[in-house]
Design an enzyme around this catalytic site. Structure first.
Site, PDB file in Angstrom:
ATOM      1  N   ASP A  97       0.424  -7.653   1.408  1.00 48.69           N
ATOM      2  CA  ASP A  97       0.813  -6.264   1.644  1.00 48.69           C
ATOM      3  C   ASP A  97       2.333  -6.112   1.650  1.00 48.69           C
ATOM      4  O   ASP A  97       2.921  -5.445   2.497  1.00 48.69           O
ATOM      5  CB  ASP A  97       0.234  -5.716   2.956  1.00 48.69           C
ATOM      6  CG  ASP A  97       0.300  -4.187   3.011  1.00 48.69           C
ATOM      7  OD1 ASP A  97       0.402  -3.571   1.942  1.00 48.69           O
ATOM      8  OD2 ASP A  97       0.266  -3.633   4.128  1.00 48.69           O
ATOM      9  N   HIS A 117       0.806  -1.220   0.000  1.00 48.50           N
ATOM     10  CA  HIS A 117       0.000   0.000   0.000  1.00 48.50           C
ATOM     11  C   HIS A 117       0.840   1.271   0.000  1.00 48.50           C
ATOM     12  O   HIS A 117       0.333   2.346  -0.289  1.00 48.50           O
ATOM     13  CB  HIS A 117      -0.988   0.007   1.177  1.00 48.50           C
ATOM     14  CG  HIS A 117      -0.379   0.181   2.530  1.00 48.50           C
ATOM     15  ND1 HIS A 117      -0.018  -0.872   3.324  1.00 48.50           N
ATOM     16  CD2 HIS A 117      -0.094   1.289   3.240  1.00 48.50           C
ATOM     17  CE1 HIS A 117       0.460  -0.418   4.472  1.00 48.50           C
ATOM     18  NE2 HIS A 117       0.431   0.891   4.442  1.00 48.50           N
ATOM     19  N   SER A 161       4.740   2.746   7.694  1.00 49.70           N
ATOM     20  CA  SER A 161       4.450   1.557   6.899  1.00 49.70           C
ATOM     21  C   SER A 161       5.602   1.200   5.968  1.00 49.70           C
ATOM     22  O   SER A 161       6.157   2.053   5.283  1.00 49.70           O
ATOM     23  CB  SER A 161       3.180   1.772   6.077  1.00 49.70           C
ATOM     24  OG  SER A 161       2.046   1.702   6.882  1.00 49.70           O
TER      25      SER A 161
END
Length: 495
Positions: free
Chosen positions: A253, A220, A336
C-alpha cells in the site's frame, strides 16, 4: 475497519437542567434580559448510519487512513493462496483502507472528488450538513444573548481602555513544540486528487520524498489514476501541480508519484527510524480528512507491530498487509498517505488505515466513517525501502518463503496448506521453505522473535523484510516444536 456509532442511534443530547420553581409571588414568566427571546432548542440529531472505512483488527492484533488482513477474533479466515505466490486474498471481514478504499460508489476512501457538476448524493450527507448549520446558528444566538446580557449589566460610567500593539502579540513557537513541528512539515505535504478516466476519484495526502519531485503516498490514494486517469498535488500555499505515477505497490500500500515541472525549492521531510519508536512516543499526523487539507492532529504511539490487512472492500480487491504502528492521533478518510511524525518532526510512518466500530455505509452513503482513536501507519523503514525500489525500477519487490498458508482465524500460528493456488504445490519446489525442510501441515508460530498467530500475521511480518534476509522460523509438526533458519526469496510485481 470502520468508525463511529455504526448502526447505533446517536445518544440524545443531555437534557437541560430542571428550571427552579418560582415563588408564588413571582411572575410565571419573567422578562428575558435584553428583550431577546429564549434560544430555540436544536432539532434532535438523527441516528448515525453505519459506516466503514478502516481495517478491522487482525489476529491478536489487527489492522488498516484512517484505513491488512488483521483478523477479528471469532471471524473465520478462509484458506488462502501462498504468502508469496499468487496474491493472498483479503480474509473475510478485512478492514478497508484508511480512507475506505479507492474510487467507485460506496468506496469513499477520501473526500469525494468534486466534479464541475456534482451528482446528487444520498440524504445522509445532507443531514450532517443540516445538523452542522443548526449548531452554528445556535452558536450565533448564544453569542448574541451573551453580548446583550453584558451590555445590560455594564457600568455606564466605566471607560474601556485598549492596549496598544507593541509587538507583544507576536508569539514565537519554541523548537520541538507541536506548532513548530507542524509549521516546518506542512510546506512539504500535499493534498492529492486522483481521478479515473470515467470521473470517479478521491482525495488523499502525500509528502515530499526528494528534491527531484517524488511524492510518497498510499497505493489506494492513487489507484483511480493508474490507467489513464488524472493526478494533481496541491501544496498548502495553493500551488497545484499535475503529477504522474512512478510506481505503486498494492501489497505494501505504498506508491510514488512525481510532480510535473516540479519547483526547485522542494524540501523533503526528514525520515526517522521506525524501529526505534516506543509505545507512548508523541505523534503528529498531517492530512486532508474529508477534504480538509492541511489538517494537523496529535496523539501517541499506542502499539507497535500490529498485524494489519486492508482492502477497498470490493470482490476483486487484493489485500495490503503491514506490521503497523498504531496511533490514537485522529486519522480519517483523506489522511491516507500523509506523514506520521515524531516530536522532532521526522517521518516515522505513512498513515494508511483506521479501525472502525462496525461495517456499513457512512457519510453521504460513501462508506466513510470517522476516527475512534485507532489509526495505523506503515512503518517508514519499510516504506522507504519500497519507495526507493519503485523509483529505481517502477515495480515492487516482495520477500517470500515460498509456501502457501491458510488465512483462517487461529491463535496457534500460520498453517502451511495442503495445496497451493489453483492446485499448485503448497511448498514451492526449490524455494526457501522447501530448502528449510518445511512441509504441508506445519504450523509456523514464530518468525525470529515475533509471535505468529495466523497467516495474515505471517505475511505482514515477512513483508517487513527484504529478499535475501535470513530469518529463524519456529514451527510445530506432530506436536513437536522445531526451529530452522532460512533465507527469504524474492517476487517482483503485484501479479
Amino acid at each position: 475497519m470502520s468508525t463511529e456509532n455504526e448502526g447505533n442511534a446517536v445518544p440524545p443530547a443531555p437534557s437541560a437542567p430542571p428550571v427552579p420553581v418560582a415563588p408564588h409571588d413571582a411572575s410565571p414568566q419573567g422578562p428575558v434580559p435584553g428583550g431577546n427571546a429564549p434560544t430555540a432548542p436544536l432539532p434532535p440529531v438523527p441516528p448515525e448510519a453505519p459506516a466503514a472505512f478502516g481495517a478491522p483488527e487482525a489476529p491478536a492484533a489487527f489492522a488498516a487512513s484512517g484505513h491488512g488482513p488483521a483478523h477479528q477474533p471469532g471471524q473465520a479466515h478462509q484458506p488462502g493462496p501462498p504468502a508469496d505466490g499468487s496474491w493472498p486474498p483479503p480474509p473475510p471481514g478485512t478492514p478497508s483502507y484508511g480512507d475506505g478504499g479507492s474510487g467507485g460508489p460506496g468506496a469513499g476512501w477520501g473526500a469525494a472528488y468534486q466534479q464541475p457538476v456534482p451528482k446528487p448524493r444520498s440524504g445522509r450527507g445532507g443531514l450532517v450538513a443540516a445538523v452542522l448549520v443548526a449548531a452554528l446558528v445556535a452558536g450565533g444566538l448564544g453569542g448574541g444573548l451573551g453580548y446583550t446580557l453584558a451590555k445590560d449589566h455594564d457600568d455606564h460610567g466605566s471607560t474601556t481602555v485598549s492596549a496598544s500593539d507593541s509587538g507583544a502579540a507576536q508569539v514565537k513557537r519554541a523548537p520541538g513544540t507541536i506548532a513548530s513541528v507542524a509549521g516546518k512539515a506542512l510546506p512539504s505535504t500535499v493534498t492529492i486528487e486522483a481521478e479515473s478516466s470515467n470521473g470517479e476519484g478521491g482525495t488523499g495526502t502525500g509528502f515530499v520524498f526528494d528534491t527531484q519531485g517524488h511524492i510518497v503516498t498510499n497505493n489506494h490514494v492513487v489507484a483511480d489514476a493508474v490507467d489513464g486517469g488524472k493526478l494533481t498535488a496541491t501544496f498548502p500555499d495553493g500551488k497545484k501541480y499535475n503529477a504522474e505515477i512512478v510506481g505503486h505497490a498494492q501489497g505494501y500500500d505504498v506508491a510514488v508519484i512525481k510532480l510535473k515541472n516540479a519547483p526547485s525549492d522542494l524540501k523533503p521531510l526528514a525520515l526517522g527510524d521506525s524501529d526505534k519508536v516506543a509505545v507512548g512516543d508523541e505523534t503528529i499526523a498531517i492530512g486532508a480528512p474529508f477534504g480538509l487539507s492541511n489538517t494537523v492532529t496529535t496523539g501517541i504511539i499506542s502499539a507497535k507491530d500490529r498485524p494489519v490487512a486492508s482492502s477497498d472492500g470490493s470482490s476483486t480487491s487484493k489485500a495490503s498487509y503491514m506490521s503497523a504502528l498504531q496511533t490514537d492521533a485522529s486519522i480519517n478518510p483523506g489522511n491516507s498517505g500523509g506523514p506520521l511524525l515524531n516530536s522532532s518532526g521526522a517521518v516515522i510512518g505513512i498513515n494508511s488505515a483506521i479501525q472502525s466500530s462496525s461495517s456499513g455505509g457512512g457519510f453521504g452513503g460513501s462508506g466513510q466513517s470517522g476516527s475512534i482513536g485507532l489509526g495505523f501507519a506503515i512503518p517508514i523503514n519499510q516504506a522507504k525501502y519500497v519507495a526507493q525500489q519503485l523509483i529505481k525500477t517502477g515495480k515492487p519487490v516482495y520477500a517470500k518463503i515460498g509456501a502457501s498458508v491458510s488465512l483462517e482465524d487461529t491463535t496457534d500460528g500460520a498453517k502451511i496448506t495442503d495445496q497451493g493456488t489453483g492446485g499448485s504445490a503448497a511448498v514451492e519446489s526449490g524455494g526457501p521453505a522447501d530448502k528449510a525442510g518445511l512441509k504441508p501441515g506445519d504450523l509456523i508460530s514464530k518468525l525470529d522473535d515475533h509471535v505468529i498467530d495466523s497467516g495474515p500475521t505471517l505475511i505482514g511480518e515477512i513483508w517487513t523484510h527484504k529478499p535475501g534476509d535470513k530469518v529463524t522460523v519456529t514451527y510445530k509438526r506432530g506436536g513437536q516444536e522445531h526451529t530452522v533458519d532460512l533465507t527469504l526469496g524474492a517476487r517482483e510485481g503485484d501479479s
